[in-house]
Design a protein around this motif. Structure first.
Motif, PDB file in Angstrom:
ATOM      1  N   PRO A  43       0.994  -1.060   0.057  1.00 49.07           N
ATOM      2  CA  PRO A  43       0.024   0.145  -0.257  1.00 49.07           C
ATOM      3  C   PRO A  43       0.953   0.876  -0.050  1.00 49.07           C
ATOM      4  O   PRO A  43       2.157   1.274   0.257  1.00 49.07           O
ATOM      5  CB  PRO A  43      -0.627  -0.617   1.348  1.00 49.07           C
ATOM      6  CG  PRO A  43      -0.669  -1.615   1.526  1.00 49.07           C
ATOM      7  CD  PRO A  43      -0.048  -1.737   0.861  1.00 49.07           C
ATOM      8  N   ASP A  57     -11.157   7.566   3.984  1.00 46.92           N
ATOM      9  CA  ASP A  57     -10.660   8.005   2.560  1.00 46.92           C
ATOM     10  C   ASP A  57     -11.106   6.445   1.901  1.00 46.92           C
ATOM     11  O   ASP A  57     -10.340   5.637   2.021  1.00 46.92           O
ATOM     12  CB  ASP A  57      -9.297   8.178   1.868  1.00 46.92           C
ATOM     13  CG  ASP A  57      -9.460   8.290   0.577  1.00 46.92           C
ATOM     14  OD1 ASP A  57     -10.195   8.401   0.073  1.00 46.92           O
ATOM     15  OD2 ASP A  57      -8.645   8.913   0.852  1.00 46.92           O
ATOM     16  N   GLU A  58     -12.416   5.890   1.698  1.00 44.48           N
ATOM     17  CA  GLU A  58     -13.161   5.066   1.274  1.00 44.48           C
ATOM     18  C   GLU A  58     -12.277   4.469   0.010  1.00 44.48           C
ATOM     19  O   GLU A  58     -11.886   3.135  -0.355  1.00 44.48           O
ATOM     20  CB  GLU A  58     -14.781   5.576   1.102  1.00 44.48           C
ATOM     21  CG  GLU A  58     -15.120   5.077   2.547  1.00 44.48           C
ATOM     22  CD  GLU A  58     -15.322   3.890   3.399  1.00 44.48           C
ATOM     23  OE1 GLU A  58     -14.852   2.948   3.154  1.00 44.48           O
ATOM     24  OE2 GLU A  58     -14.216   4.265   4.293  1.00 44.48           O
ATOM     25  N   ASP A  59     -11.768   5.527  -1.106  1.00 47.34           N
ATOM     26  CA  ASP A  59     -10.878   5.197  -2.170  1.00 47.34           C
ATOM     27  C   ASP A  59      -9.365   4.107  -1.837  1.00 47.34           C
ATOM     28  O   ASP A  59      -9.278   3.469  -2.371  1.00 47.34           O
ATOM     29  CB  ASP A  59     -11.004   6.310  -2.641  1.00 47.34           C
ATOM     30  CG  ASP A  59     -11.906   6.880  -4.108  1.00 47.34           C
ATOM     31  OD1 ASP A  59     -13.239   6.426  -3.283  1.00 47.34           O
ATOM     32  OD2 ASP A  59     -13.125   7.874  -4.388  1.00 47.34           O
ATOM     33  N   PHE A  60      -8.898   5.084  -0.820  1.00 47.21           N
ATOM     34  CA  PHE A  60      -7.662   4.298  -0.026  1.00 47.21           C
ATOM     35  C   PHE A  60      -8.086   3.434   0.234  1.00 47.21           C
ATOM     36  O   PHE A  60      -6.700   2.097  -0.050  1.00 47.21           O
ATOM     37  CB  PHE A  60      -7.556   5.904   0.520  1.00 47.21           C
ATOM     38  CG  PHE A  60      -6.013   5.187   1.044  1.00 47.21           C
ATOM     39  CD1 PHE A  60      -4.609   4.862   0.355  1.00 47.21           C
ATOM     40  CD2 PHE A  60      -5.870   3.941   2.209  1.00 47.21           C
ATOM     41  CE1 PHE A  60      -3.757   4.310   0.706  1.00 47.21           C
ATOM     42  CE2 PHE A  60      -4.872   4.123   3.065  1.00 47.21           C
ATOM     43  CZ  PHE A  60      -3.428   3.962   1.923  1.00 47.21           C
ATOM     44  N   TRP A  61      -8.689   3.522   1.401  1.00 49.08           N
ATOM     45  CA  TRP A  61      -9.163   1.477   1.736  1.00 49.08           C
ATOM     46  C   TRP A  61     -10.106   0.814   0.949  1.00 49.08           C
ATOM     47  O   TRP A  61      -9.596  -0.573   0.792  1.00 49.08           O
ATOM     48  CB  TRP A  61      -9.833   1.818   3.584  1.00 49.08           C
ATOM     49  CG  TRP A  61      -8.835   2.175   3.937  1.00 49.08           C
ATOM     50  CD1 TRP A  61      -9.276   3.997   4.128  1.00 49.08           C
ATOM     51  CD2 TRP A  61      -8.436   2.218   5.153  1.00 49.08           C
ATOM     52  NE1 TRP A  61      -8.314   4.310   5.457  1.00 49.08           N
ATOM     53  CE2 TRP A  61      -7.775   3.448   5.887  1.00 49.08           C
ATOM     54  CE3 TRP A  61      -7.635   1.409   5.067  1.00 49.08           C
ATOM     55  CZ2 TRP A  61      -6.091   3.381   6.408  1.00 49.08           C
ATOM     56  CZ3 TRP A  61      -6.279   0.836   6.215  1.00 49.08           C
ATOM     57  CH2 TRP A  61      -5.626   2.275   6.454  1.00 49.08           C
ATOM     58  N   GLY A  62     -10.199   1.303  -0.018  1.00 48.89           N
ATOM     59  CA  GLY A  62     -10.684  -0.348  -1.265  1.00 48.89           C
ATOM     60  C   GLY A  62      -9.624  -0.692  -1.461  1.00 48.89           C
ATOM     61  O   GLY A  62      -9.401  -1.674  -2.184  1.00 48.89           O
ATOM     62  N   THR A  63      -8.709   0.439  -2.344  1.00 51.95           N
ATOM     63  CA  THR A  63      -7.551  -0.932  -3.050  1.00 51.95           C
ATOM     64  C   THR A  63      -6.689  -1.168  -1.236  1.00 51.95           C
ATOM     65  O   THR A  63      -5.888  -2.634  -1.716  1.00 51.95           O
ATOM     66  CB  THR A  63      -6.310   1.290  -2.980  1.00 51.95           C
ATOM     67  OG1 THR A  63      -5.794   1.691  -2.176  1.00 51.95           O
ATOM     68  CG2 THR A  63      -6.716   1.898  -4.211  1.00 51.95           C
ATOM     69  N   VAL A  64      -6.818  -0.657  -0.726  1.00 49.90           N
ATOM     70  CA  VAL A  64      -5.679  -1.908   0.662  1.00 49.90           C
ATOM     71  C   VAL A  64      -7.004  -2.998   0.697  1.00 49.90           C
ATOM     72  O   VAL A  64      -6.377  -4.109   1.089  1.00 49.90           O
ATOM     73  CB  VAL A  64      -5.682  -1.777   2.034  1.00 49.90           C
ATOM     74  CG1 VAL A  64      -5.669  -1.779   3.143  1.00 49.90           C
ATOM     75  CG2 VAL A  64      -5.367   0.511   2.025  1.00 49.90           C
ATOM     76  N   ARG A  66      -8.405  -4.901  -1.415  1.00 44.16           N
ATOM     77  CA  ARG A  66      -7.943  -5.525  -2.168  1.00 44.16           C
ATOM     78  C   ARG A  66      -7.337  -6.125  -3.335  1.00 44.16           C
ATOM     79  O   ARG A  66      -6.334  -7.447  -3.305  1.00 44.16           O
ATOM     80  CB  ARG A  66      -8.396  -4.617  -4.199  1.00 44.16           C
ATOM     81  CG  ARG A  66      -9.709  -4.038  -4.390  1.00 44.16           C
ATOM     82  CD  ARG A  66      -9.288  -3.478  -5.631  1.00 44.16           C
ATOM     83  NE  ARG A  66      -8.683  -2.298  -5.937  1.00 44.16           N
ATOM     84  CZ  ARG A  66      -9.327  -1.167  -5.513  1.00 44.16           C
ATOM     85  NH1 ARG A  66     -11.321  -1.161  -5.457  1.00 44.16           N
ATOM     86  NH2 ARG A  66      -8.857   0.147  -5.407  1.00 44.16           N
ATOM     87  N   GLN A  67      -5.610  -5.648  -1.370  1.00 42.42           N
ATOM     88  CA  GLN A  67      -4.667  -6.442  -0.947  1.00 42.42           C
ATOM     89  C   GLN A  67      -5.157  -8.176  -0.499  1.00 42.42           C
ATOM     90  O   GLN A  67      -4.120  -8.486  -0.263  1.00 42.42           O
ATOM     91  CB  GLN A  67      -4.047  -6.053  -0.277  1.00 42.42           C
ATOM     92  CG  GLN A  67      -3.524  -4.352  -0.909  1.00 42.42           C
ATOM     93  CD  GLN A  67      -1.724  -5.295  -1.547  1.00 42.42           C
ATOM     94  OE1 GLN A  67      -1.651  -5.715  -1.637  1.00 42.42           O
ATOM     95  NE2 GLN A  67      -1.268  -4.110  -2.033  1.00 42.42           N
ATOM     96  N   SER A 426     -15.289  -2.326   5.136  1.00 40.93           N
ATOM     97  CA  SER A 426     -15.828  -1.393   4.197  1.00 40.93           C
ATOM     98  C   SER A 426     -16.517  -0.287   5.175  1.00 40.93           C
ATOM     99  O   SER A 426     -17.085  -1.158   6.491  1.00 40.93           O
ATOM    100  CB  SER A 426     -16.500  -1.399   3.048  1.00 40.93           C
ATOM    101  OG  SER A 426     -17.653  -2.205   3.190  1.00 40.93           O
TER     102      SER A 426
END
Length: 446
Positions: A43, A57-64, A66-67, A426
Motif C-alpha cells: 500500500p 477515505d473509502e477510495d484509499f481503503w478500497g485499494t487496501v 483489494r490486497q 468497508s
C-alpha cells in the motif's frame, strides 16, 4: 521342473549384470529456476495526509481491501481470532512453504537460524527494544504460558491476581501456579461501565486489598470486549506495591500505535498472526534484559545458554515457513504505518457504534474514550446476558444479514457479542451492522 526360455535369458542377463558391477551413479539433473514473480505492490499512503483524515477515505481503503482475499459469502466482523494475511504475505508464505518442502532439513540446518535471527531483529526494531530481549513463539498463548509458568520469584504464601476480562488460557496458567508454586489466586472484576479513572481506581484498590500479591496478569486490550487499559500507569502502580506484571499485548500490537516503552513492562507477550497479519503460528515474548533471570528456562532447555532469552522457549520443530514470512508482514505493516492502521480501525468502530449508541436497551462495552479502544468492541442487549442469548444473537446476525460475529463470556454483567472489523472492512459493511443491530434491539424477545 521345466525352465522357460524367457526365464533362462532373464537369469543370464542378471548374472552378466552382476559381473559388470553396480551401475554408475546418476547425478540429479539441476532444474531450471522458476522465473521470479513480482510480489504485489505494498500500500502507498498519500503523503501529507493526516491519519485521522485518511481513516475515512473509502477510495484509499478500497485499494487496501483489494490486497486481501476475503470470502464474499458473508461480512466477516470476527477478525479478533487471527488476522487474514494480505496478498504479499500470503504469497510469500506459499513461497516459503515450497522452499522448505524442497530443501527440507538442509534449510533448517544451514540458513534458517540466521534468517530467524533477522526476523527477531525486525520485530525488535518495530517494538523499540533490543533483539536480545525477544524470543519467537508459536503465538501469544505459548508466550504467556512460558512467562507465567517460568516466573520464579513466587514463594509459598504469595498470591497472584488476574481480572475477569483476561485471556482464558492465561487465567488457566495463573491457576496452575496454585499447585506449582504454592500460591493463592486472587480474581478481580472490571466494572461496567468503565472509564480510565474507574479502571485505575479498581486496580489500585485490588492491589491495596491484596498485599500478598506478587504477580499480576494485565491485558493491554482484552479479547472479550476490546477494552484498552492504561497499562503503563497500572504497571507503575503495581511496581510501587512490589508486584511484577506480565502484560498481554497479543491483541493490541499491530492494532494500536505504541512501543514497549509505552507499556513500561518488564514482561510482555505479543502475537504476530493477529494484527500484524503474519501466518498462523507466530508470536513472541519480551523480557527486559535485567529481568531475564526471573524467568526459568523452558523445561531446563540447554539448546541455548541460560543468558540467552531463547532458552525461555522450547517449541520443538516449528512451522518455520510462518517465521520466515514475518518480515513480509512487517513490510506491509510499515507501508501503512501503525498510526494510520489505528485511525482506520477506530473509525470503523466509531462508525457503527455511533449509529446505535442511542438505543436505550443496548450496552456498548467500551467507553467513548479513544484511548480505551481500537477496532474491537462488544455489545449487549439489556437483559440478554446468558451464553445462549448471545449465541442466538450472533446466529441471528449471520442468518438474517450474513454478518459473522462471535459471542464472548466473562464480563461482570454477563455475556456479549464481539464485533471486530479489519483493514479490509468497508464503511458500508459496518453501516449494515448498525442497521442489523438496531433491528435486533428493537425486536421484542419471544
Amino acid at each position: 521342473m521345466t525352465i522357460s526360455r524367457r526365464h533362462a535369458v532373464a537369469g543370464l542377463g542378471a548374472f552378466a549384470a552382476s559381473l559388470a558391477g553396480p551401475p554408475p551413479l546418476v547425478r540429479p539433473r539441476s532444474r531450471s529456476p522458476r522465473p521470479p514473480q513480482p510480489p504485489p505492490a505494498l500500500p502507498a499512503v498519500p503523503a501529507g495526509v493526516p491519519a485521522d483524515r485518511l481513516a475515512g477515505d473509502e477510495d484509499f481503503w478500497g485499494t487496501v481491501a483489494r490486497q486481501y482475499r476475503v470470502s464474499a459469502d458473508f461480512v466477516n466482523l470476527e477478525n479478533g481470532y487471527y488476522g487474514i494475511m494480505p496478498e504479499p504475505v500470503r504469497q510469500a508464505y506459499h513461497r516459503n512453504v515450497d522452499q522448505l518442502n524442497e530443501l527440507n532439513s538442509h534449510l533448517l540446518r544451514t540458513s534458517y537460524a540466521d534468517r530467524a535471527d533477522q526476523v527477531r531483529k525486525r520485530v525488535a526494531t518495530v517494538l523499540g527494544v533490543s533483539h536480545e530481549e525477544i524470543a519467537l513463539t508459536r503465538g501469544g498463548t505459548e508466550a504467556l504460558q512460558n512467562l507465567i509458568g517460568g516466573y520464579n520469584r513466587l514463594r509459598p504464601g504469595d498470591a497472584v491476581m488476574y481480572a475477569d476480562l483476561d485471556y482464558h488460557s492465561a487465567r488457566y496458567a495463573m491457576n496452575w501456579l496454585r499447585d506449582r508454586r504454592g500460591v493463592s489466586v486472587e480474581r478481580m472484576a472490571i466494572p461496567e461501565p468503565v472509564t480510565r479513572r474507574i479502571a485505575l481506581d479498581t486496580y489500585a484498590r485490588a492491589l491495596r486489598d491484596h498485599p500478598k500479591v506478587r504477580l499480576l496478569l494485565l491485558s493491554h486490550m482484552n479479547n472479550r470486549t476490546g477494552l484498552v487499559l492504561p497499562v503503563a500507569e497500572i504497571v507503575t502502580m503495581a511496581r510501587d506495591h512490589g508486584v511484577d506484571v506480565i502484560v498481554d499485548a497479543a491483541h493490541s500490537w499491530g492494532q494500536l500505535d505504541f512501543t514497549a516503552d509505552d507499556l513500561a513492562a518488564d514482561f510482555a507477550v505479543f502475537s504476530l498472526h493477529k494484527w500484524m497479519g503474519a501466518p498462523l503460528g507466530s508470536g513472541f515474548l519480551h523480557i527486559r534484559k535485567e529481568r531475564l533471570a526471573d524467568i526459568d528456562p523452558a523445561f531446563a532447555d540447554e539448546t541455548y545458554p541460560g543468558g540467552d532469552i531463547r532458552s525461555r522457549v522450547h517449541s520443538g520443530t516449528m512451522d518455520v515457513a510462518s517465521i520466515l514470512t514475518v518480515g513480509t508482514a512487517l513490510d506491509f505493516h510499515d507501508a501503512l504505518g501503525a498510526a494510520v492502521k489505528q485511525a482506520r480501525l477506530r473509525f470503523l468502530r466509531d462508525r457503527w457504534v455511533h449509529q446505535v449508541i442511542d438505543l436505550p436497551n443496548l450496552e456498548i462495552l467500551t467507553p467513548e474514550d479513544p484511548a480505551m479502544y481500537g477496532a474491537m468492541t462488544a455489545f449487549r442487549i439489556t437483559g440478554r446476558t446468558s451464553e445462549a442469548d448471545n449465541v442466538a444473537i450472533a446466529k441471528d446476525l449471520m442468518d438474517r444479514h450474513r454478518i459473522f460475529t462471535v459471542r464472548r463470556g466473562g464480563p461482570v454483567r454477563g455475556d456479549c457479542v464481539r464485533v471486530t472489523p479489519a483493514l479490509f472492512t468497508s464503511r458500508d459493511q459496518v453501516d449494515l451492522l448498525a442497521v442489523a443491530v438496531r433491528e435486533l434491539a428493537s425486536r421484542k424477545r419471544r
